[in-house]
Design a protein around this motif. Structure first.
Motif, PDB file in Angstrom:
ATOM      1  N   SER A 196      -0.543  -1.973  -0.263  1.00 32.09           N
ATOM      2  CA  SER A 196      -0.221  -0.711  -0.860  1.00 32.09           C
ATOM      3  C   SER A 196      -1.368  -0.566  -1.998  1.00 32.09           C
ATOM      4  CB  SER A 196       1.361  -0.724  -1.868  1.00 32.09           C
ATOM      5  OG  SER A 196       1.366   0.463  -2.422  1.00 32.09           O
ATOM      6  N   SER A 228      -1.058   1.353   2.484  1.00 32.05           N
ATOM      7  CA  SER A 228      -0.962   2.904   2.040  1.00 32.05           C
ATOM      8  C   SER A 228      -2.245   2.851   1.307  1.00 32.05           C
ATOM      9  CB  SER A 228       0.336   2.961   1.122  1.00 32.05           C
ATOM     10  OG  SER A 228       0.250   2.427   0.239  1.00 32.05           O
ATOM     11  N   ILE A 280       7.128   5.885  -2.774  1.00 35.22           N
ATOM     12  CA  ILE A 280       6.574   4.824  -2.522  1.00 35.22           C
ATOM     13  C   ILE A 280       7.460   3.746  -1.684  1.00 35.22           C
ATOM     14  CG2 ILE A 280       4.790   2.845  -2.423  1.00 35.22           C
ATOM     15  CD1 ILE A 280       3.509   5.844  -2.015  1.00 35.22           C
TER      16      ILE A 280
END
Length: 477
Positions: free
Chosen positions: A115, A144, A31
């Motif tokens: 995220s 994300s 990530i």
């Protein structure tokens, strides 16, 4: 369950968060790698739902702010410290207790990270509305979230203690996120899907995540969706100065028409001819036209290098306008269409405006059949590689703000000096920096003077090499 329960949960797990992150080291490093690819080092970055701060440090901002509504998470983040990516870079970090749904922060950022956050928000639409408070017109939102197809697998991992157990979460498809962005005044730039195998198995993980995870259709099974968006800002009445760069090699018969046929638009115009060592006295013709039209701001340059790409870069360096145009001297893209490009950029319909010659019927000799087939094929392939829809990557007319070109130039080291055409240096740079690419449909005309300087097979092979280069540097990372 209400919002206070979610907050209490994150306060309770704060002390064990780093321990759980170590157990999922491969996933977390992946990530961080993808966010670092999407966000240029040295940007002003805000991470919302920053937790203990590792991701914010990983993208190496010049100024990084992390906010979280968990007081315990912020305490740990403040106690952490990370060096800058370079000793020549000054980095400043701040961690603040704040709630995106009741946002108090009032600063502007180049990038905003969210995220795995939308899955835990109480009111996602309200949160997205609050994002405008921290956005300027060029801000990119990078989101994300887990692919909803993975919900059963992730729930099973929690039961097996392979993943930290979560409170009930929001499971959103990319369509759901895009719809919420649209409702709250944001525009999708692109979606990327990554990570097919979220744990490390020697050789196998690399095969799955670097190759298989990036293949069409199969990528819909990936664990993580990355969604990049930008605020939709209203156009202003402001006019901009423009620089029209015209690379010209053996184009003597087209020089005067380039000046005569181009309409007036913008607050001012300058014409920059970059002559490429012609054999037909093109440079002398440029000088004649410069004298003939003293009311036009015409500059005449002799190219110091070779190739259109070099000519374009030298023209851009000499340009003083707010907006940079590339107009091919063969005039197969009509100069009369240039105001369309200007209006699209002025009205913020895109940040990189590209011409498209493949919609309207063409004049008989404008493009040979093999060239047409190749153009359409490369359009499909580059759309896949760059993550944005492009029909005609090879149209020479490209328009962008000079300040955006300077950003592409500053990040050119990632790709290097690879492009003799000039088109892909700009397209790849714009795509890497998440600029919104918009196409303007134009009619493609047969040239009135000279002959094409395109070699179908030699340049076709170069284009195949460009595809492989883009796959390596942009897609299969």
């Amino acid at each position: 369950m209400d919002k206070n329960v979610i907050k209490s949960y994150f306060n309770a797990i704060a002390s064990t968060r780093k321990q759980w992150k170590k157990k999922r080291k491969y996933y977390n490093l992946s990530i961080e790698k993808y966010f670092s690819f999407l966000i240029p080092a040295g940007s002003r970055v805000l991470e919302i739902g920053c937790g203990t701060g590792e991701l914010l440090y990983a993208v190496h901002p010049s100024y990084g702010v992390g906010i979280d509504f968990s007081e315990e998470m912020i305490k740990i983040a403040r106690a952490s410290s990370q060096p800058c990516a370079s000793t020549a870079t000054t980095c400043t970090y701040k961690f603040i207790v704040d709630d995106i749904e009741e946002l108090q922060l009032d600063e502007k950022f180049d990038y905003v990270i969210m995220s795995d956050l939308a899955m835990s928000l109480w009111d996602i639409q309200k949160a997205f509305l609050c994002l405008h408070k921290v956005c300027h017109e060029k801000t990119k939102i990078v989101i994300s979230n887990y692919n909803f197809l993975w919900e059963p697998m992730l729930k099973l991992a929690e039961k097996l203690k392979l993943k930290l157990e979560q409170p009930n979460q929001n499971w959103l498809s990319t369509h759901d996120v895009n719809n919420l962005l649209h409702l709250t005044g944001f525009e999708l730039i692109k979606t990327e899907r990554k990570i097919l195998l979220p744990f490390y198995i020697p050789l196998l993980t690399s095969l799955f995540n670097r190759f298989l995870a990036n293949l069409p259709f199969l990528n819909r099974l990936n664990l993580v969706n990355f969604i990049i968006a930008r605020p939709v800002t209203r156009s202003t009445d402001c006019d901009y100065s423009v620089s029209i760069i015209i690379p010209a090699r053996n184009e003597k018969g087209n020089i005067e028409n380039a000046i005569k046929r181009l309409p007036e638009f913008g607050s001012s115009q300058e014409f920059i001819f970059v002559e490429g060592h012609s054999s037909d006295r093109t440079y002398e013709e440029i000088l004649r036209i410069k004298d003939k039209y003293p009311d036009k701001n015409i500059k005449a340059l002799i190219q110091t290098g070779k190739g259109k790409g070099n000519a374009v870069r030298e023209g851009f360096e000499a340009a003083t306008g707010d907006i940079l145009f590339i107009l091919d001297a063969d005039l197969t893209t009509p100069p009369e269409d240039m105001p369309k490009f200007y209006d699209a950029l002025k009205k913020n319909k895109g940040e990189f405006i590209n011409g498209c010659r493949l919609v309207y019927p063409m004049e008989k000799q404008a493009m040979r059949l093999l060239n047409l087939i190749a153009n359409k094929s490369f359009g499909v392939l580059f759309s896949y590689l760059l993550g944005q829809s492009l029909k005609d990557t090879l149209c020479g007319t490209k328009v962008l703000f000079k300040k955006d070109y300077e950003t592409i130039k500053a990040n050119r080291h990632y790709f290097g000096d690879f492009d003799p055409f000039g088109d892909f240096d700009l397209l790849f740079g714009a795509a890497k920096l998440n600029m919104k690419i918009t196409e303007i449909i134009v009619r493609y005309k047969d040239r009135k003077y000279g002959s094409t300087q395109i070699s179908r097979f030699r340049h076709g092979w170069l284009l195949i090499k460009m595809c492989a280069f883009a796959a390596k540097k942009i897609k299969f990372i």
